[in-house]
Design an enzyme around this catalytic site. Structure first.
Site, mmCIF file in Angstrom:
data_model
loop_
_atom_site.group_PDB
_atom_site.id
_atom_site.type_symbol
_atom_site.label_atom_id
_atom_site.label_comp_id
_atom_site.label_asym_id
_atom_site.label_seq_id
_atom_site.Cartn_x
_atom_site.Cartn_y
_atom_site.Cartn_z
ATOM 1 N N GLU A 199 -25.192 11.136 17.312
ATOM 2 C CA GLU A 199 -24.357 12.182 17.341
ATOM 3 C C GLU A 199 -24.931 13.515 16.834
ATOM 4 O O GLU A 199 -25.502 13.607 15.541
ATOM 5 C CB GLU A 199 -23.478 11.602 16.451
ATOM 6 C CG GLU A 199 -22.591 10.526 16.947
ATOM 7 C CD GLU A 199 -21.502 10.076 15.975
ATOM 8 O OE1 GLU A 199 -20.295 10.064 16.382
ATOM 9 O OE2 GLU A 199 -21.874 9.817 14.555
ATOM 10 N N ASP A 208 -26.201 7.758 13.576
ATOM 11 C CA ASP A 208 -24.762 8.304 13.191
ATOM 12 C C ASP A 208 -25.169 9.702 12.598
ATOM 13 O O ASP A 208 -25.784 9.902 11.725
ATOM 14 C CB ASP A 208 -24.157 7.425 12.202
ATOM 15 C CG ASP A 208 -22.807 7.780 11.612
ATOM 16 O OD1 ASP A 208 -21.865 7.902 12.495
ATOM 17 O OD2 ASP A 208 -22.371 8.047 10.578
#
Length: 895
Positions: free
Chosen positions: A533, A503
């Site tokens: 990400e 994340d």
């Protein structure tokens, strides 16, 4: 170590106190002018920088210290209550250090005139940097940000052995990194809810800052936590009762850690050591990922036993409808099931979580009462996405059959992994090392209550940065990076996790991610795929603090980042009705959509082709303006559209847990009156572009079933009701009521008529067709390595994208793959087409003229979902012309 009179020796009563902290000595008043904020920054063990401060004539700088938080600094008065002061001299910053701390505001650089031993000792005390006049009166004061000093002074801690509780034969080692602590003690408990049975002091190592003790005898299966006496800026000298950041097991609601040996036979399900991971991924581009939330999977599945719904053990019920669905996906071509966060999280009560009563969830499809019922219990319900880490290396207890039994979550997590492996699926984890659920002295803060101010990234005033939504961690600091690396190694080694999704990985240093990648390979003897990400934003944007693990920085690393290029082009961006290439931009305009031109549509088609080519920097494409140029020269806002060196570095997707689902997005963007089957076809086209794109393919659970969250654009805390999955294929979730007001209320006037429109909601026939068409796409991707080429050189040599340039047919994208001599190609050539037009289209491919192309075997199969491939699609061999049905994805091959 402090003398006993000052240290206030801990007792068993301290272990049992219901309070999470005891203030042993409140901090005295400090001067104004920033005195309560740590604005000065240690650059190294001796150097520090005080932004926006200049030396006044005759003035001097001193570093005052006090063991007992007794400093008093009043403006215009000499400092009182100090145990001593370190002289500071003005210094220059070495260029490398200046570059590393380029984010620190310009100001005076000072050098502490003290040896290493003294500086280590001072880090355990209250410190205050003071600007004095020549009579020693306070002009200005500030606290200090100490992370860089701690990293250098205690550098040996990173390689000084394992931290946490490590059971051995006949003893257990307890080790905690707490370099600023004045003393540390261990509370041992026989039960999760009983009184302390024993108190053991830990002994600190001056050179590493590691506190340790060795417990003799059988101490496995006992609970523990620490008492840490530490100076907390702004509060004083505090005794914190805190769990272990390196805990491997916990009692209910994470109140006490549990000493666990993850290699103990009692924590291993039968067959754990012998079972095998499916051998479906030979190269990273073989990855086809299905992203799923543990609770979503089974909370509403009546075919799962009631006790296991929403739990790890639901995955062990192989005859349930959900597991049959996952097994079918594995057979079709999904390789990895990626679980949303399954580490210990802070927002779901592990014991006694609730669900709203069924009657409260009944209402019209555009009703407000459903979201009222969901949000009324959101703080205590059983649902959250889980992006709120509490303990990084412990399985979440709310998914276990008994949160009170620390062993159950370990054994049941492993049983889940075994069951998924047996179903043909590798298991991946979504991990969140970029922030924690809490910082400072919050009861759910662990890291900051052991080493205040170290583990989190601070702004210029010493406040924790929160650009990620929560309290940002600082993996640029040595021991935070170590915690991340050690944690991931544990998940990979002890839980057999096969791949990881990070994340907000762009908030972490590239160096830390490369070190993790190397250690995984060294420890396990094989590569573990890492994706994340790579968004570029916040206080670290554009390399402000370090070289990020972001989209533009990972070339050649082998670490993948999600690409928003094709996603945005396909879906559209800029508003609820802003159309993209998939859903009618220019060709089938929505009456409320911003105006779009043919050039806009061709530009979107170009970006979709960037995705098909794996976003490879050097791949050349003729764009809509007639220029033949490498993808890195094509603009995507202020960034290059092509940004990766190798296809393993890009993750292609059109839907994931964030934002509206693809179906909900299209519900707002497709023109009113679009039929249910055409909505299903648009959904499949999005999956088709993803399946045909070079790189790693990523899909969201339920994308294959027209999943809707009733237009919820951020369902992280929207409960089971808005996040449900129906493995009976009867209901896709659309029209479950207006989504929660908190994140969707401003859009309610636009959303409400959509939810009330019964013509949008699909029936079982459309859901089943989408499911089967999706599986056919997976089978096509799996059928040939041409859809998952291994290298950029392979893509540049073997992929051609016809129908480009200013004369293109903009609603059709096509790809031509050459397979001769390529391992696993199966076919000599492949031609694929995606027609997003609501009308049939015909496209001539010169390279196909006179050649015996035929439909892909998946299309020719009697049970193929896309029957129009056989009944309406045409290839005229003499002219090389292909006729494509409306909104279709068709593949031809040459043997």
């Amino acid at each position: 170590m402090l003398p006993a009179a000052l240290a206030a020796q801990p007792s068993l009563a301290d272990c049992d106190s219901p309070a999470f902290e005891t203030v042993l000595r409140p901090a005295a008043a400090l001067a104004a002018h920033g005195g309560k904020q740590p604005q000065a920054v240690w650059l190294s063990a001796r150097l520090l920088q005080w932004p926006q401060v200049e030396q006044a004539p005759g003035a001097r700088f001193r570093l005052y210290h006090a063991k007992d938080a007794s400093l008093i600094a009043a403006a215009g008065q000499p400092v009182q209550g100090a145990d001593g002061a370190v002289a500071l001299t003005i210094a220059a910053v070495p260029p490398a250090l200046a570059q590393r701390f380029r984010h620190v505001g310009a100001g005076l650089v000072l050098q502490a005139e003290a040896d290493v031993a003294t500086l280590r000792r001072l880090q355990r005390e209250q410190l205050l940097l003071v600007h004095e006049d020549e009579q020693g009166r306070v002009l200005r004061t500030t606290l200090l940000q100490a992370a860089a000093a701690l990293d250098e002074l205690f550098a040996g801690a990173a390689s000084a052995g394992p931290l946490g509780a490590t059971p051995q034969r006949g003893f257990t080692d307890i080790r905690l990194w707490a370099p600023t602590a004045q003393q540390v003690a261990l509370c041992l408990y026989d039960r999760a809810d009983g009184p302390a049975a024993r108190l053991a002091p830990l002994h600190g190592d001056e050179s590493t800052g590691v506190w340790s003790t060795r417990l003799s005898g059988p101490v496995r299966s006992r609970f523990y936590r620490y008492l840490v006496d530490v100076h907390v800026p702004g509060i004083g000298r505090v005794r914190n009762r805190v769990t272990d950041p390196y805990a491997l097991a916990l009692g209910a609601d994470s109140q006490r850690a549990w000493i666990a040996d993850l290699d103990a036979p009692t924590l291993k399900p039968p067959g754990w050591d012998r079972h095998r991971t499916p051998a479906t991924v030979r190269a990273p581009t073989d990855l086809v990922i299905y992203e799923l939330h543990v609770r979503d999977f089974s909370a509403g599945d009546a075919s799962v036993s009631a006790a296991n719904r929403g739990k790890y053990l639901a995955f062990t019920e192989r005859r349930s409808k959900g597991m049959q669905h996952l097994a079918a996906l594995a057979q079709a071509g999904i390789t990895d099931l990626h679980l949303l966060p399954v580490f210990d999280l802070a927002t779901v009560p592990e014991a006694g979580c609730t669900s709203p009563p069924a009657h409260a969830l009944q209402g019209p499809p555009d009703g407000v009462q459903q979201q009222v019922a969901v949000m009324a219990g959101a703080a205590t319900d059983c649902f959250n996405w889980g992006y709120d880490p509490w303990h990084y290396t412990v399985p979440e207890g709310s998914y276990a059959s008994s949160a009170a039994d620390p062993a159950s979550r370990i054994v049941e997590f492993r049983r889940m992994v075994m069951a998924l492996h047996a179903a043909g699926l590798r298991v991946g984890m979504d991990v969140v090392y970029n922030h924690t659920a809490a910082a400072g002295q919050h009861p759910k803060s662990v890291l900051d209550r052991i080493v205040p101010g170290y583990y989190h990234r601070l702004d210029a005033n010493g406040q924790v940065e929160r650009s990620t939504c929560c309290d940002n961690t600082a993996t640029e600091h040595r021991m935070m990076a170590k915690l991340m690396i050690d944690s991931v190694l544990t998940w990979a080694r002890s839980y057999r996790i096969d791949s990881f999704r990070f994340d907000l990985m762009g908030h972490q240093p590239k160096a830390a991610m490369l070190e993790l990648k190397a250690q995984l390979k060294a420890t396990l003897g094989r590569e573990i795929p890492l994706i994340g990400e790579g968004w570029n934003f916040g206080e670290v944007a554009d390399g402000a603090r370090f070289e990020q693990a972001s989209q533009l920085s990972l070339n050649g690393s082998g670490i993948g980042t999600f690409s928003d290029r094709a996603r945005d082009a396909l879906r559209g961006r800029g508003g609820l009705h802003a159309q993209g290439w998939l859903n009618g931009q220019h060709a089938d305009p929505h009456p409320l959509a911003p105006p779009a031109t043919r050039d806009d549509l061709m530009r979107a088609a170009d970006l979709a082709r960037v995705g098909l080519a794996g976003s490879i920097r050097g791949y050349r494409l003729t764009t809509h303006d007639g220029l033949a140029q490498p993808l890195e020269r094509i603009a995507y806002g202020s960034q290059p559209a092509g940004y990766v060196a190798e296809p393993a570095e890009v993750v292609n997707y059109v839907e994931n847990h964030d934002n509206a689902t693809l179906f909900d997005d299209a519900a707002a963007k497709l023109p009113p009156g679009t039929s249910r089957i055409d909505r299903a076809r648009v959904q499949v086209l999005g999956a088709a572009v993803n399946a045909f794109s070079q790189g790693i393919a990523y899909f969201h659970a339920g994308q294959d079933m027209l999943r809707s969250k009733s237009m919820d654009a951020n369902s992280y805390d929207s409960g089971d009701w808005f996040n449900r999955l129906d493995w009976t294929y009867r209901d896709n979730g659309f029209g479950a009521g207006l989504p929660p007001e908190q994140d969707n209320g401003k859009a309610w006037p636009l959303i409400k008529p959509l939810l009330a429109d019964a013509s949008i909601k699909p029936g079982p026939a459309e859901i089943a067709w989408t499911r089967d068409a999706f599986r056919d796409l997976l089978a096509i991707r799996r059928s040939s390595t041409l859809f998952r080429l291994r290298t950029a050189a392979d893509i540049e040599a073997r992929l051609r994208l016809p129908n480009t340039g200013p004369q293109q047919l903009p609603t059709v994208i096509a790809g031509h793959l050459h397979g001769q001599g390529y391992p696993g190609a199966v076919f000599r050539e492949v031609l694929y087409f995606v027609n997003a037009d609501q009308q049939p289209q015909t496209l001539a491919i010169d390279a196909a003229q006179g050649r015996p192309f035929e439909l892909h075997p998946v299309h020719r199969a009697p049970r193929a979902a896309e029957r129009r491939a056989r009944t309406e699609a045409r290839f005229d061999r003499d002219s090389g012309r292909f006729t494509l049905p409306p909104r279709s994805a068709i593949v031809w091959v040459l043997h």
